[in-house]
Write an enzyme that holds these catalytic residues in place. Sequence first.
Site, PDB file in Angstrom:
ATOM      1  N   HIS A 184      12.036   5.594  26.765  1.00  0.00           N
ATOM      2  CA  HIS A 184      12.238   7.020  26.441  1.00  0.00           C
ATOM      3  C   HIS A 184      11.862   7.208  24.965  1.00  0.00           C
ATOM      4  O   HIS A 184      10.758   6.871  24.571  1.00  0.00           O
ATOM      5  CB  HIS A 184      13.686   7.364  26.803  1.00  0.00           C
ATOM      6  CG  HIS A 184      14.055   8.809  26.756  1.00  0.00           C
ATOM      7  ND1 HIS A 184      13.136   9.838  26.698  1.00  0.00           N
ATOM      8  CD2 HIS A 184      15.278   9.425  26.758  1.00  0.00           C
ATOM      9  CE1 HIS A 184      13.776  10.997  26.668  1.00  0.00           C
ATOM     10  NE2 HIS A 184      15.078  10.769  26.689  1.00  0.00           N
ATOM     11  N   ASP A 214       4.706  10.130  22.289  1.00  0.00           N
ATOM     12  CA  ASP A 214       5.181   9.068  21.404  1.00  0.00           C
ATOM     13  C   ASP A 214       4.038   8.235  20.826  1.00  0.00           C
ATOM     14  O   ASP A 214       4.206   7.598  19.780  1.00  0.00           O
ATOM     15  CB  ASP A 214       6.168   8.163  22.153  1.00  0.00           C
ATOM     16  CG  ASP A 214       7.445   8.909  22.460  1.00  0.00           C
ATOM     17  OD1 ASP A 214       7.926   9.631  21.588  1.00  0.00           O
ATOM     18  OD2 ASP A 214       7.955   8.782  23.591  1.00  0.00           O
ATOM     19  N   HIS A 273       3.811   8.735  32.019  1.00  0.00           N
ATOM     20  CA  HIS A 273       4.880   9.744  32.053  1.00  0.00           C
ATOM     21  C   HIS A 273       5.330   9.963  33.483  1.00  0.00           C
ATOM     22  O   HIS A 273       4.498   9.944  34.394  1.00  0.00           O
ATOM     23  CB  HIS A 273       4.400  11.077  31.445  1.00  0.00           C
ATOM     24  CG  HIS A 273       5.534  11.931  31.018  1.00  0.00           C
ATOM     25  ND1 HIS A 273       6.167  12.801  31.879  1.00  0.00           N
ATOM     26  CD2 HIS A 273       6.185  12.014  29.839  1.00  0.00           C
ATOM     27  CE1 HIS A 273       7.149  13.390  31.233  1.00  0.00           C
ATOM     28  NE2 HIS A 273       7.187  12.938  30.002  1.00  0.00           N
TER      29      HIS A 273
HETATM   30  N1  CMC Z   1       1.492   0.776  30.722  1.00  0.00           N
HETATM   31  C1  CMC Z   1       0.972   0.144  31.781  1.00  0.00           C
HETATM   32  N2  CMC Z   1       1.143   0.585  33.031  1.00  0.00           N
HETATM   33  C2  CMC Z   1       1.871   1.694  33.203  1.00  0.00           C
HETATM   34  C3  CMC Z   1       2.418   2.401  32.152  1.00  0.00           C
HETATM   35  C4  CMC Z   1       2.218   1.901  30.865  1.00  0.00           C
HETATM   36  N3  CMC Z   1       2.737   2.518  29.802  1.00  0.00           N
HETATM   37  N4  CMC Z   1       3.090   3.462  32.613  1.00  0.00           N
HETATM   38  C5  CMC Z   1       2.965   3.444  33.938  1.00  0.00           C
HETATM   39  N5  CMC Z   1       2.223   2.371  34.303  1.00  0.00           N
HETATM   40  C6  CMC Z   1       1.874   1.982  35.650  1.00  0.00           C
HETATM   41  C7  CMC Z   1       3.048   1.306  36.322  1.00  0.00           C
HETATM   42  O1  CMC Z   1       3.037  -0.082  36.097  1.00  0.00           O
HETATM   43  C8  CMC Z   1       2.837   1.657  37.761  1.00  0.00           C
HETATM   44  O2  CMC Z   1       1.852   0.823  38.278  1.00  0.00           O
HETATM   45  P1  CMC Z   1       1.988   0.204  39.752  1.00  0.00           P
HETATM   46  O3  CMC Z   1       2.015   1.404  40.674  1.00  0.00           O
HETATM   47  O4  CMC Z   1       0.797  -0.664  39.879  1.00  0.00           O
HETATM   48  O5  CMC Z   1       3.279  -0.534  39.754  1.00  0.00           O
HETATM   49  C9  CMC Z   1       2.266   3.053  37.688  1.00  0.00           C
HETATM   50  O6  CMC Z   1       1.656   3.172  36.417  1.00  0.00           O
HETATM   51  C10 CMC Z   1       3.306   4.163  37.840  1.00  0.00           C
HETATM   52  O7  CMC Z   1       4.256   4.004  36.822  1.00  0.00           O
HETATM   53  P2  CMC Z   1       5.814   4.061  37.031  1.00  0.00           P
HETATM   54  O8  CMC Z   1       6.436   2.843  36.423  1.00  0.00           O
HETATM   55  O9  CMC Z   1       6.147   4.373  38.446  1.00  0.00           O
HETATM   56  O10 CMC Z   1       6.204   5.289  36.160  1.00  0.00           O
HETATM   57  P3  CMC Z   1       7.648   5.837  35.914  1.00  0.00           P
HETATM   58  O11 CMC Z   1       7.593   7.276  36.191  1.00  0.00           O
HETATM   59  O12 CMC Z   1       8.684   5.068  36.640  1.00  0.00           O
HETATM   60  O13 CMC Z   1       7.864   5.548  34.361  1.00  0.00           O
HETATM   61  C11 CMC Z   1       7.467   5.714  32.069  1.00  0.00           C
HETATM   62  C12 CMC Z   1       7.430   6.431  33.400  1.00  0.00           C
HETATM   63  C13 CMC Z   1       7.220   6.716  30.953  1.00  0.00           C
HETATM   64  C14 CMC Z   1       8.872   5.092  31.848  1.00  0.00           C
HETATM   65  C15 CMC Z   1       6.389   4.610  32.058  1.00  0.00           C
HETATM   66  O14 CMC Z   1       5.120   5.215  32.124  1.00  0.00           O
HETATM   67  C16 CMC Z   1       6.497   3.701  30.851  1.00  0.00           C
HETATM   68  O15 CMC Z   1       7.247   2.713  30.887  1.00  0.00           O
HETATM   69  N6  CMC Z   1       5.749   4.024  29.746  1.00  0.00           N
HETATM   70  C17 CMC Z   1       5.861   3.249  28.524  1.00  0.00           C
HETATM   71  C18 CMC Z   1       7.053   3.714  27.708  1.00  0.00           C
HETATM   72  C19 CMC Z   1       6.835   5.097  27.140  1.00  0.00           C
HETATM   73  O16 CMC Z   1       5.812   5.389  26.560  1.00  0.00           O
HETATM   74  N7  CMC Z   1       7.862   5.946  27.256  1.00  0.00           N
HETATM   75  C20 CMC Z   1       7.829   7.335  26.718  1.00  0.00           C
HETATM   76  C21 CMC Z   1       7.967   8.328  27.808  1.00  0.00           C
HETATM   77  S1  CMC Z   1       7.507   9.989  27.470  1.00  0.00           S
HETATM   78  C22 CMC Z   1       8.264  10.618  26.108  1.00  0.00           C
HETATM   79  C23 CMC Z   1       9.656  10.238  25.833  1.00  0.00           C
HETATM   80  O17 CMC Z   1      10.517  10.221  26.709  1.00  0.00           O
HETATM   81  O18 CMC Z   1       9.899   9.960  24.688  1.00  0.00           O
END
Ligand code: CMC
Length: 384
Positions: free
Chosen positions: A226, A325, A272
């Site tokens: 987050h 971010d 996201h």
């Molecule tokens: N790097 C690599 N792969 C990713 C990333 C990433 N940052 N984000 C998503 N994916 C992949 C993920 O591995 C999955 O692949 P697969 O279907 O092969 O397993 C696919 O994309 C779908 O992702 P998800 O994990 O289902 O996405 P989610 O909705 O559960 O999580 C998230 C969203 C923001 C937590 C995630 O994208 C993440 O961990 N990002 C990195 C941390 C980040 O930048 N967080 C800030 C969020 S936005 C602003 C805020 O809140 O501050």
Amino acid sequence: MTSAPVHAKGLEGVIADESAICNVEQTALIYRGYEIADLAAHASFEEVAFLLLIGHKPNASELKAFKDELIAERELPEMIKQNLKHAGELVNNKYAVPMDILRTAVSVLGHLDPDCQDNSAEANLRKAKRLLAKIPTVIGHMQNSIEGREFVAPRSDLSHSANLLYMMTGSEPSPEAEKVMDVSLVLYAEHDYNASTFTSRVIASTLGDMHGAVTGAVAALKGKLHGGANEAAMDMLSDIRNDIGPDNDAAKITGWMHKAFAEKRKLMGFGHRVYKNGDHRAPILHALGRKAAEARGEEFVKLFELGEAVQKIMADEKTIYPNVDFPCGMTYFTMGIPVPQYTPIFVASRITGWCAHIMEQHANNRIIRPRVAYIGPALRNWND
Ligand code: CMC
């Protein structure tokens, strides 16, 4: 045999309630009817804070009164100041990070707030304004303590953004730095049922008080998935820089990325839950941050160029785009802000969204109490 009821892991796609505060769409981010690009271009952070907390765009006299109230509330109670004198010791010895210090300070501010136990709309608004006014002072004093300096007292002639930067450094920021900070705070202010806001609403829904709800929200925002992502994104770029050396060698960047993909690493500042084609806030902050980098010199431009190369590889090979971010990390770095303060600064903005949601929850409350699909052992006897 009955199968377990269907559940949504991570509550993905679940509509948990109604809200009049913010609308997050694939194509737009809207605060109370105003689109984020419009607000970033035309509204100050104080105007956005008023909009979120009070519900409409302020007129000139409302805005002046609001700003005056905030300025009058910037000083911290003596007890908090005494506590913050220990911030440097705790952070420099790695017992705590700034988000932990801020979380505790918010909680203690509750003890010292005369309205703490009062959840009425009027008391909640007073508390929201006090929190909004005081959080930058907590961040500033904490940073002073970390750097072994005397506390820099808040100034009554500076905007929320300029005063925040001033208290952290003791130097008045340039109008350009103030503007970049202000826009970043506008972009960070609100984002519907994100994890920290949802946390605050869950706490508020038990009729817990505002300071308790905000304390929980700060804890939720700290996580790298987050708000902590703005620090983690910058740390990741620093790791890439250390690994590939001072030049933005395309083959080395690609090699670093492919290794990260092979290790199935989550790249910080990307992806996201809602936005699948990109976060609207990211290009706004990227453009401003890049301009600041161009003014500061080659080292900072090269950081943005590295970030752009990373973004391109993520987009081309994974169709995953930066969230706010990612440019925030590069932008705050360019401004000389210490990395561990990036997420506390996010708090200095998101406090407005949290408090608006806590007030909305208290105004029309039903306890938030979902169910879970049980997958544990079948019924058994203790004496078997
Ligand atoms: N790097 C690599 N792969 C990713 C990333 C990433 N940052 N984000 C998503 N994916 C992949 C993920 O591995 C999955 O692949 P697969 O279907 O092969 O397993 C696919 O994309 C779908 O992702 P998800 O994990 O289902 O996405 P989610 O909705 O559960 O999580 C998230 C969203 C923001 C937590 C995630 O994208 C993440 O961990 N990002 C990195 C941390 C980040 O930048 N967080 C800030 C969020 S936005 C602003 C805020 O809140 O501050």
